[in-house]
Scaffold this motif. Sequence first.
Motif, mmCIF file in Angstrom:
data_model
loop_
_atom_site.group_PDB
_atom_site.id
_atom_site.type_symbol
_atom_site.label_atom_id
_atom_site.label_comp_id
_atom_site.label_asym_id
_atom_site.label_seq_id
_atom_site.Cartn_x
_atom_site.Cartn_y
_atom_site.Cartn_z
ATOM 1 N N PRO B 87 45.533 36.893 29.828
ATOM 2 C CA PRO B 87 46.011 37.260 31.172
ATOM 3 C C PRO B 87 44.919 38.003 31.945
ATOM 4 N N VAL B 88 44.864 37.704 33.229
ATOM 5 C CA VAL B 88 43.754 38.162 34.047
ATOM 6 C C VAL B 88 44.067 39.516 34.691
ATOM 7 N N GLU B 89 43.051 40.366 34.805
ATOM 8 C CA GLU B 89 43.235 41.668 35.448
ATOM 9 C C GLU B 89 43.051 41.533 36.964
ATOM 10 N N ILE B 90 43.920 42.173 37.722
ATOM 11 C CA ILE B 90 43.750 42.200 39.181
ATOM 12 C C ILE B 90 43.783 43.664 39.627
ATOM 13 N N PRO B 91 42.629 44.308 39.674
ATOM 14 C CA PRO B 91 42.587 45.741 39.989
ATOM 15 C C PRO B 91 43.122 46.022 41.398
ATOM 16 N N SER B 141 48.077 48.590 38.037
ATOM 17 C CA SER B 141 47.476 47.335 38.495
ATOM 18 C C SER B 141 47.674 46.240 37.449
ATOM 19 N N VAL B 142 47.860 45.034 37.923
ATOM 20 C CA VAL B 142 48.157 43.894 37.060
ATOM 21 C C VAL B 142 47.151 43.802 35.900
ATOM 22 N N ASN B 143 47.661 43.986 34.699
ATOM 23 C CA ASN B 143 46.898 43.841 33.456
ATOM 24 C C ASN B 143 45.669 44.741 33.322
#
Lengths: 485, 250
Positions: B87-91, B141-143
Amino acid sequence: MSDNANIHAVIDAEYKYGFVTDIESDRAPKGLNEDTVRFISAKKNEPAWMLAWRLQAFATWQRMKTPTWARVQFPPIDYQDAYYYAAPKQKIAPQSLDEVDPELLKTYEKLGIPIREQELLAGVAPKKIAVDAVFDSVSVATTYKKELEAKGIIFCSFGEAVQKHPDLVKKYLGSVVPVADNYFAALNSAVFTDGSFVFVPKGVRCPMELSTYFRINAENTGQFERTLIIADDQSYVSYLEGCTAPKRDDNQLHAAVVELVAHDDAEIKYSTVQNWYPGDKDGKGGIYNFVTKRGECRGARSKISWTQVETGSAITWKYPSCVLKGDHSVGEFYSVAIANNCQQADTGTKMIHLGNHTRSTIISKGISAGRAQNTYRGLVKFARTARHARNRTQCDSMLIGNQCGAHTVPYIESRQPSASVEHEATTAKISEEQLFYCRQRGLNAEEAMTLIVNGFCREVLQQLPMEFAVEAQKLVGISLEGSVG
Amino acid sequence: MLEITNLHASIDGKSILQGYNLSLPAGQVHAIMGPNGSGKSTLSYVLAGRDGYDITEGDVQLNGETLLPLAPEERAARGLFLGMQYPVEIPGVSNMVFLKTALNAQRRAKGMNELDAVEFLQNIKTAAQQLGLSDDMLKRSVNTGFSGGEKKRNEMLQMLMLQPTCAVLDETDSGLDVDALKVIANAINAMRAPTRSFLIITHYQRLLDYVKPDVVHIQAHGKIVATGGPELAHKLEAEGYKAFGIEQAA
């Protein structure tokens, strides 16, 4: 991989403020010489001291050279091939909004600027924002003046301030940005036409956001506005500046000067959403935005905070700065600079620490897309007198696609061993992975890009006054349209 | 439900899927097992419509509609969900904002109104609780800065919220401890429904102990080489890929 193809497909945005208002204008003869300066001063009915100040600035400018240290490229500007004064023709000066040319009012309506004072609707008072609307070289309207006057706050066009508050103007004009500060500041000092003036008296907290909205309409016309904001002891004011211009194939020059003065315990929050026409995707046309903005924390415990969202202009050359003179004064700079297509941005800040225990924070987010070049240039300086001063700097760059560039040029000068400085810099590439992840969850490519970039800018955007933060978030999306596909 | 017919796909001129056939009826759970490099992740990306893959032959249909010409977001709006292996991080984008944006984008695509904010909040809190995710995680923040296990649970949170009709889970069980594995299995089991199907890509038998598959497929060299019941996974666990005539590169 086709991620670039994908990314390239979101960067071709249409500039939606590119329309031209068909209105007759009164212009100075083309070209720049002493007579132009005299013409402007005469048009504005200025007192002799103001004209003398301008002429001295003009003489200074003539001895100066265009600065070349910024990482921007443009052909030499022919200062004789432009107009320095353009005003919408009005038979008599309007006394109230009802007398303002309806074409002008329509223009601001189309731009979404609340130029009419909000009426009480069904007993619900809308959030008030006082607006000064500057069209080409003159201010056409300022709202909520009466309500502000009741608190002793002066909010008017610069021209009006010269007439009605000459002592204040004389005292503060050029006291933060001297005439000879730089080439464009000198030019502005000679030919500035209008702008906003704000004075908040001692102990007063300005009850509403103050906002100036600049619009360049006339062709081949430079805009040179001058803004001066003074916050007396223990006062507070939040000010927002917005700007747009029609689409034109020629480059137009915008060289403004903004001076802020914060006295003891005063706070000025200055926010800019800069959306000048950036030129087309091949780099034709667009505004040259060469602006000098500086605030002086003159008093102890004063605070000046700059927040800027820079999305427009063909070239941006701008370094909103703070001179931290008063002990325990605070300077802040929060910036989002987006450069797309052929835009060039060289922007940053200077934090000059002179007083003891002065603190500054710099957060800069640069986003480059298309073939744009985006440079953060900053100076943090601690004078010998600045004991126990502190700075924290964070510069983050994001690249979209592989034809753009991001550059960080931080200068740190310290003559005071007790000073502390932290500097952090990162560069990230918006990844195809992130875009795919968002799209798999249902967002289209542009929504995904906007979300990711807004996330990247969050720390800065959250500094904006609420009602503008939403606008700014949308603007981030619009500015990047066409940069993914 | 999901029909993959004679699918051929390549990336950078390299052929990965070579005549892939799979039929996943509504209400069923199928598992795909296969050695590294057999094209499992490629299959998931091709199903979801990721850029960079050339489909040279074949078709993929979801509920009778071909997916291949559709953009990833259009496939998502038709009910396809991909639980990602990484899963990708979206700061800077909070989990909550991300999910709300995604959910509303899908609703708009289906001609539905945006979800009411209160209703959304209730739903996400319930879903988070079910997965043992704290309210704090929803605000983060996402992931970003999540542990491996948290990321996978976050994928399940998204699945619970988006309510897909067909979920492809790419190694959702990799890197999980036994407790996290159970949490994830429970989430999947809770979502099993006659109108929903799952394609679970995994290396290990252990997830299948908790989520009972209807069918197990063995994949090698870009196609399915064996199909059977849950016993196939046990055979693989006991005897390795050799039992299926698959030689692995050293």
